[in-house]
Design a protein around this motif. Structure first.
Motif, PDB file in Angstrom:
ATOM      1  N   ILE A  23       0.833  -1.479  -0.016  1.00 38.21           N
ATOM      2  CA  ILE A  23      -0.144  -0.110   0.424  1.00 38.21           C
ATOM      3  C   ILE A  23       0.502   1.363  -0.174  1.00 38.21           C
ATOM      4  CG2 ILE A  23      -1.628  -0.924   1.365  1.00 38.21           C
ATOM      5  CD1 ILE A  23      -1.215   0.220   3.721  1.00 38.21           C
ATOM      6  N   ASP A  24       0.255   2.147  -0.713  1.00 36.02           N
ATOM      7  CA  ASP A  24       1.123   3.328  -0.200  1.00 36.02           C
ATOM      8  C   ASP A  24       1.494   4.013   1.896  1.00 36.02           C
ATOM      9  OD1 ASP A  24       2.165   6.088  -1.151  1.00 36.02           O
ATOM     10  OD2 ASP A  24       0.523   7.190  -2.191  1.00 36.02           O
ATOM     11  N   ARG A  25       2.313   3.805   2.115  1.00 34.16           N
ATOM     12  CA  ARG A  25       2.714   4.064   3.300  1.00 34.16           C
ATOM     13  C   ARG A  25       2.892   5.913   3.188  1.00 34.16           C
ATOM     14  NH1 ARG A  25       5.566  -1.890   5.114  1.00 34.16           N
ATOM     15  NH2 ARG A  25       4.134  -2.659   4.250  1.00 34.16           N
ATOM     16  N   GLY A  26       3.227   5.987   2.582  1.00 38.35           N
ATOM     17  CA  GLY A  26       3.658   7.631   2.360  1.00 38.35           C
ATOM     18  C   GLY A  26       5.328   7.814   1.789  1.00 38.35           C
ATOM     19  N   ILE A  27       6.424   8.385   2.345  1.00 39.21           N
ATOM     20  CA  ILE A  27       7.438   9.052   1.773  1.00 39.21           C
ATOM     21  C   ILE A  27       8.413   7.530   2.134  1.00 39.21           C
ATOM     22  CG2 ILE A  27       9.846  10.586   1.548  1.00 39.21           C
ATOM     23  CD1 ILE A  27       7.292  12.615   1.035  1.00 39.21           C
ATOM     24  N   HIS A  28       9.455   7.121   1.634  1.00 44.12           N
ATOM     25  CA  HIS A  28      10.293   6.327   3.038  1.00 44.12           C
ATOM     26  C   HIS A  28      11.384   6.998   3.417  1.00 44.12           C
ATOM     27  CE1 HIS A  28      14.486   4.647   2.842  1.00 44.12           C
ATOM     28  NE2 HIS A  28      13.606   3.442   3.379  1.00 44.12           N
ATOM     29  N   MET A  29      11.523   7.587   4.445  1.00 44.34           N
ATOM     30  CA  MET A  29      12.232   7.760   5.030  1.00 44.34           C
ATOM     31  C   MET A  29      13.357   7.548   5.262  1.00 44.34           C
ATOM     32  SD  MET A  29      10.186   8.502   8.737  1.00 44.34           S
ATOM     33  CE  MET A  29       9.975   7.533   9.949  1.00 44.34           C
ATOM     34  N   ASP A  30      13.879   6.459   6.088  1.00 47.34           N
ATOM     35  CA  ASP A  30      14.889   5.524   6.845  1.00 47.34           C
ATOM     36  C   ASP A  30      14.410   4.135   6.898  1.00 47.34           C
ATOM     37  OD1 ASP A  30      17.144   5.696   8.126  1.00 47.34           O
ATOM     38  OD2 ASP A  30      16.394   6.720  10.329  1.00 47.34           O
ATOM     39  N   LYS A  31      15.166   3.329   7.444  1.00 47.69           N
ATOM     40  CA  LYS A  31      15.659   1.620   7.517  1.00 47.69           C
ATOM     41  C   LYS A  31      15.676   1.915   8.551  1.00 47.69           C
ATOM     42  CE  LYS A  31      17.358   0.342   2.871  1.00 47.69           C
ATOM     43  NZ  LYS A  31      17.518  -0.983   2.502  1.00 47.69           N
ATOM     44  N   CYS A  32      15.062   0.680   9.677  1.00 50.29           N
ATOM     45  CA  CYS A  32      15.045   0.402  10.875  1.00 50.29           C
ATOM     46  C   CYS A  32      15.987  -0.399  11.067  1.00 50.29           C
ATOM     47  CB  CYS A  32      14.032  -1.319  11.155  1.00 50.29           C
ATOM     48  SG  CYS A  32      14.251  -2.083  12.947  1.00 50.29           S
ATOM     49  N   PRO A  33      17.428   0.015  11.509  1.00 50.37           N
ATOM     50  CA  PRO A  33      18.683  -0.262  12.062  1.00 50.37           C
ATOM     51  C   PRO A  33      19.001  -2.048  12.138  1.00 50.37           C
ATOM     52  CG  PRO A  33      18.737   1.060  13.599  1.00 50.37           C
ATOM     53  CD  PRO A  33      17.220   1.163  13.051  1.00 50.37           C
ATOM     54  N   VAL A  34      18.373  -2.286  13.142  1.00 49.87           N
ATOM     55  CA  VAL A  34      17.932  -3.913  13.430  1.00 49.87           C
ATOM     56  C   VAL A  34      18.374  -4.507  12.309  1.00 49.87           C
ATOM     57  CG1 VAL A  34      17.171  -5.405  15.098  1.00 49.87           C
ATOM     58  CG2 VAL A  34      17.744  -3.408  15.467  1.00 49.87           C
ATOM     59  N   CYS A  35      16.821  -4.667  11.539  1.00 52.08           N
ATOM     60  CA  CYS A  35      16.647  -5.751  10.446  1.00 52.08           C
ATOM     61  C   CYS A  35      16.371  -4.592   9.361  1.00 52.08           C
ATOM     62  CB  CYS A  35      15.395  -6.111  10.526  1.00 52.08           C
ATOM     63  SG  CYS A  35      13.445  -4.964  10.734  1.00 52.08           S
ATOM     64  N   GLY A  36      16.815  -3.494   8.775  1.00 47.46           N
ATOM     65  CA  GLY A  36      16.963  -2.666   7.469  1.00 47.46           C
ATOM     66  C   GLY A  36      15.618  -2.593   6.817  1.00 47.46           C
ATOM     67  N   LYS A  38      12.417  -0.808   5.088  1.00 46.68           N
ATOM     68  CA  LYS A  38      11.877   0.536   5.139  1.00 46.68           C
ATOM     69  C   LYS A  38      11.029   1.262   5.569  1.00 46.68           C
ATOM     70  CE  LYS A  38      13.219   0.263   0.159  1.00 46.68           C
ATOM     71  NZ  LYS A  38      12.846   0.255  -0.788  1.00 46.68           N
ATOM     72  N   LEU A  39      10.908   2.226   6.473  1.00 40.53           N
ATOM     73  CA  LEU A  39       9.937   2.830   7.419  1.00 40.53           C
ATOM     74  C   LEU A  39       9.882   4.025   6.550  1.00 40.53           C
ATOM     75  CD1 LEU A  39      12.329   2.948  10.349  1.00 40.53           C
ATOM     76  CD2 LEU A  39      10.051   1.220  10.104  1.00 40.53           C
ATOM     77  N   TYR A  40       8.222   5.194   6.557  1.00 44.57           N
ATOM     78  CA  TYR A  40       7.546   5.634   6.081  1.00 44.57           C
ATOM     79  C   TYR A  40       7.127   6.903   7.197  1.00 44.57           C
ATOM     80  CZ  TYR A  40       7.589   2.087   2.146  1.00 44.57           C
ATOM     81  OH  TYR A  40       8.613   1.648   1.645  1.00 44.57           O
ATOM     82  N   GLU A  41       7.303   7.706   6.368  1.00 46.56           N
ATOM     83  CA  GLU A  41       6.658   9.040   6.909  1.00 46.56           C
ATOM     84  C   GLU A  41       5.133   8.662   7.660  1.00 46.56           C
ATOM     85  OE1 GLU A  41       7.172  12.454   4.942  1.00 46.56           O
ATOM     86  OE2 GLU A  41       9.756  12.952   5.260  1.00 46.56           O
ATOM     87  N   GLY A  42       4.875   8.230   7.304  1.00 45.27           N
ATOM     88  CA  GLY A  42       2.799   8.151   6.907  1.00 45.27           C
ATOM     89  C   GLY A  42       2.632   6.813   7.987  1.00 45.27           C
ATOM     90  N   CYS A  59      11.227  -0.895  13.369  1.00 45.63           N
ATOM     91  CA  CYS A  59      10.076  -1.138  12.674  1.00 45.63           C
ATOM     92  C   CYS A  59       8.957  -1.298  13.755  1.00 45.63           C
ATOM     93  CB  CYS A  59      10.076  -2.013  11.461  1.00 45.63           C
ATOM     94  SG  CYS A  59      10.953  -3.486  12.641  1.00 45.63           S
ATOM     95  N   SER A  60       9.476  -1.948  15.125  1.00 45.90           N
ATOM     96  CA  SER A  60       9.779  -2.070  16.316  1.00 45.90           C
ATOM     97  C   SER A  60       9.753  -1.979  17.801  1.00 45.90           C
ATOM     98  CB  SER A  60       9.160  -3.998  15.918  1.00 45.90           C
ATOM     99  OG  SER A  60      10.957  -4.466  16.808  1.00 45.90           O
ATOM    100  N   THR A  61       8.777  -2.079  18.836  1.00 42.63           N
ATOM    101  CA  THR A  61       9.169  -1.930  20.169  1.00 42.63           C
ATOM    102  C   THR A  61      10.964  -2.382  20.085  1.00 42.63           C
ATOM    103  OG1 THR A  61       7.508  -2.605  21.099  1.00 42.63           O
ATOM    104  CG2 THR A  61       7.804  -0.306  20.861  1.00 42.63           C
ATOM    105  N   ASP A  62      10.623  -3.864  20.056  1.00 44.35           N
ATOM    106  CA  ASP A  62      11.532  -4.924  19.895  1.00 44.35           C
ATOM    107  C   ASP A  62      12.893  -4.799  19.631  1.00 44.35           C
ATOM    108  OD1 ASP A  62       9.837  -6.333  21.232  1.00 44.35           O
ATOM    109  OD2 ASP A  62       8.605  -7.704  20.174  1.00 44.35           O
TER     110      ASP A  62
END
Length: 75
Positions: A23-36, A38-42, A59-62
């Motif tokens: 789904i369109d989650r918004g603009i890609h802003m970063d990657k989780c440093p633990v698993c890689g 992709k994370l999105y602004e939205g 991507c998670s609290t864990d």
């Protein structure tokens, strides 16, 4: 080939697949440093920690907790 439930069937064996809808989650802003991942602004929830003056997004609290235990492993 898939069965009537959408499971993948190969040589008579049934495989269960986890499918993430794209789904369109918004603009890609970063990657989780633990698993890689992709994370999105939205994203509804932003999971962030500050380390050595820089914000790191997860991507998670864990994964945030894992990073906070050993940040040198991921930076």
């Amino acid at each position: 080939m898939t069965d009537r439930y959408g499971h993948l069937v190969v040589a008579g064996k049934v495989f269960l697949l986890t499918v993430r809808k794209s789904i369109d989650r918004g603009i890609h802003m970063d990657k989780c440093p633990v698993c890689g991942e992709k994370l999105y602004e939205g994203r509804e929830e932003q999971i962030v920690t500050l380390y050595q003056g820089k914000n790191y997004h997860f991507c998670s609290t864990d994964h945030r907790d894992e990073f906070e235990e050993q940040p040198g492993k991921y930076v």
